[in-house]
Design a protein around this motif. Structure first.
Motif, PDB file in Angstrom:
ATOM      1  N   VAL A   1       0.837  -1.204   0.000  1.00 45.98           N
ATOM      2  CA  VAL A   1       0.000   0.000   0.000  1.00 45.98           C
ATOM      3  C   VAL A   1       0.871   1.252   0.000  1.00 45.98           C
ATOM      4  CG1 VAL A   1      -1.625   1.344   1.390  1.00 45.98           C
ATOM      5  CG2 VAL A   1      -1.978  -1.103   1.107  1.00 45.98           C
ATOM      6  N   LEU A   2       1.959   1.195   0.764  1.00 40.60           N
ATOM      7  CA  LEU A   2       2.881   2.324   0.839  1.00 40.60           C
ATOM      8  C   LEU A   2       3.548   2.575  -0.514  1.00 40.60           C
ATOM      9  CD1 LEU A   2       3.588   4.147   3.181  1.00 40.60           C
ATOM     10  CD2 LEU A   2       5.589   2.723   3.638  1.00 40.60           C
ATOM     11  N   ILE A   3       3.958   1.513  -1.170  1.00 37.01           N
ATOM     12  CA  ILE A   3       4.583   1.639  -2.489  1.00 37.01           C
ATOM     13  C   ILE A   3       3.588   2.222  -3.495  1.00 37.01           C
ATOM     14  CG2 ILE A   3       5.498   0.302  -4.430  1.00 37.01           C
ATOM     15  CD1 ILE A   3       6.800  -1.555  -2.392  1.00 37.01           C
ATOM     16  N   TYR A   4       2.342   1.763  -3.417  1.00 38.38           N
ATOM     17  CA  TYR A   4       1.304   2.296  -4.311  1.00 38.38           C
ATOM     18  C   TYR A   4       1.130   3.788  -4.088  1.00 38.38           C
ATOM     19  CZ  TYR A   4      -3.237   2.904  -6.560  1.00 38.38           C
ATOM     20  OH  TYR A   4      -4.257   3.353  -7.359  1.00 38.38           O
ATOM     21  N   LYS A   5       1.141   4.210  -2.829  1.00 38.17           N
ATOM     22  CA  LYS A   5       1.020   5.645  -2.510  1.00 38.17           C
ATOM     23  C   LYS A   5       2.157   6.430  -3.144  1.00 38.17           C
ATOM     24  CE  LYS A   5       2.131   8.719   1.341  1.00 38.17           C
ATOM     25  NZ  LYS A   5       1.277   9.872   1.058  1.00 38.17           N
TER      26      LYS A   5
ATOM     27  N   MET B   1       4.066   5.684  -5.662  1.00 38.96           N
ATOM     28  CA  MET B   1       4.043   5.654  -7.126  1.00 38.96           C
ATOM     29  C   MET B   1       2.885   6.479  -7.685  1.00 38.96           C
ATOM     30  SD  MET B   1       5.055   1.668  -7.912  1.00 38.96           S
ATOM     31  CE  MET B   1       5.078   1.952  -9.672  1.00 38.96           C
ATOM     32  N   LYS B   2       1.741   6.452  -7.009  1.00 40.02           N
ATOM     33  CA  LYS B   2       0.564   7.143  -7.524  1.00 40.02           C
ATOM     34  C   LYS B   2       0.620   8.637  -7.229  1.00 40.02           C
ATOM     35  CE  LYS B   2      -4.481   7.380  -7.189  1.00 40.02           C
ATOM     36  NZ  LYS B   2      -5.708   6.854  -6.546  1.00 40.02           N
ATOM     37  N   GLU B   3       0.931   8.989  -5.983  1.00 36.29           N
ATOM     38  CA  GLU B   3       0.881  10.386  -5.576  1.00 36.29           C
ATOM     39  C   GLU B   3       2.205  11.105  -5.759  1.00 36.29           C
ATOM     40  OE1 GLU B   3      -0.547  10.502  -1.578  1.00 36.29           O
ATOM     41  OE2 GLU B   3      -2.530   9.760  -2.097  1.00 36.29           O
ATOM     42  N   ARG B   4       3.280  10.349  -5.964  1.00 35.59           N
ATOM     43  CA  ARG B   4       4.614  10.945  -6.105  1.00 35.59           C
ATOM     44  C   ARG B   4       4.900  11.878  -4.925  1.00 35.59           C
ATOM     45  NH1 ARG B   4       7.430   7.817  -8.803  1.00 35.59           N
ATOM     46  NH2 ARG B   4       8.958   9.496  -9.076  1.00 35.59           N
ATOM     47  N   SER B   5       4.505  11.451  -3.748  1.00 34.27           N
ATOM     48  CA  SER B   5       4.702  12.238  -2.539  1.00 34.27           C
ATOM     49  C   SER B   5       4.885  11.298  -1.355  1.00 34.27           C
ATOM     50  CB  SER B   5       3.503  13.150  -2.289  1.00 34.27           C
ATOM     51  OG  SER B   5       3.584  13.741  -1.004  1.00 34.27           O
ATOM     52  N   CYS B   6       5.782  11.673  -0.443  1.00 36.11           N
ATOM     53  CA  CYS B   6       5.985  10.881   0.773  1.00 36.11           C
ATOM     54  C   CYS B   6       5.547  11.664   2.004  1.00 36.11           C
ATOM     55  CB  CYS B   6       7.441  10.447   0.906  1.00 36.11           C
ATOM     56  SG  CYS B   6       8.621  11.818   1.036  1.00 36.11           S
TER      57      CYS B   6
END
Length: 273
Positions: free
Chosen positions: A62-66, A68-73
């Motif tokens: 889920v973290l990786i998807y975030k 990759m999708k949002e381009r934000s940490c």
């Protein structure tokens, strides 16, 4: 005309109004009921540990998807990810040396994914990293874990002293590795969905891991404590499992409350962490 409240909303409102001691009591009762249900429904309690590692891996996914999708940490703690990498590396070392099974592959996959997350936060998405919010002093976690590992560790004669230290270190560090992430969320007060899903997955994974140890102890009528070794090590293992479960208990409560209320964003009141 007064609109009747939904039962779930009424229950959460009642729980929220209770004093801290009552909330703690209700939390313990809920945990005991959950353990009893798992004891009855799951015949092979070893599967709970595998399930815990699988849920952790799902959380990382889920973290990786975030990322990759949002381009934000934003909202993520680099320090928690680094602590996670530390204890996974220590556990992998022990796993390769002492025992080699399915847990080794699950830990390896989780470590690789965690290292990728660290790389993304440090280099690719560093512009969105909230370094000022990620202000937990990790030395306050790592140093006590090292000292505790030196003092209290497994006692098997077939395992070298260094391997015993690594084994104990990964158990202790795993129990507190999420604290920097909780500090970040407390600092920003509002947790966006993907980060909330990830931390909730950690909470579920830690509960399943704790349930595995507790139910194994019940099933063996205390024989598991003898199998773990002598001295303070066996109770410390169980204590570490319990600590890492209750560290996330408050957040999981607010997460479930938000989801049942139809909210995607988790709002944390002051004093949760």
């Amino acid at each position: 005309m007064k609109v009747p409240r939904r039962p779930i909303h009424a229950i959460t409102t009642w729980v929220r109004r209770q004093p801290p001691k009552m909330k703690a009591f209700l939390g313990v009762v809920s945990a005991i009921i959950s353990l009893v249900l798992l004891y009855v429904m799951v015949h092979d309690h070893n599967k709970l540990f595998v399930a815990a590692e699988a849920v952790h891996a799902i959380g990382i996914a889920v973290l990786i998807y975030k990322l990759m999708k949002e381009r934000s940490c934003a909202g993520l703690s680099l320090k928690s990810q680094e602590l996670t990498a530390y204890f996974l590396a220590a556990r992998l070392y022990c796993s390769f040396v002492i025992e080699y099974d399915v847990h080794t592959f699950l830990d390896l996959a989780t470590l690789v994914a965690t290292l990728w997350v660290i790389y993304m936060i440090r280099y690719k998405l560093k512009a969105s990293y909230m370094g000022d919010k990620d202000n937990f002093k990790v030395l306050y976690l790592v140093v006590p874990c090292i000292l505790l590992a030196i003092l209290i560790h497994p006692t098997p004669a077939r395992v070298s002293f260094l391997q015993r230290i690594f084994w104990a270190f990964c158990v202790y560090l795993e129990a507190v590795s999420v604290l920097p992430q909780l500090r970040v969320m407390q600092n920003i007060k509002i947790v966006e969905p993907f980060t909330a899903h990830y931390v909730f997955a950690l909470g579920v994974a830690r509960f399943l891991s704790c349930a595995h140890w507790v139910l194994q102890m019940v099933e063996t009528r205390g024989g598991l404590l003898v199998a773990l070794g002598t001295g303070f090590w066996p109770p410390m293992v169980l204590l570490a499992e319990i600590v890492q479960t209750f560290v996330l208990a408050d957040f999981c409560y607010y997460y479930v409350k938000s989801v049942l209320g139809g909210q995607l964003i988790v709002r944390l009141p002051a004093g949760v962490v």
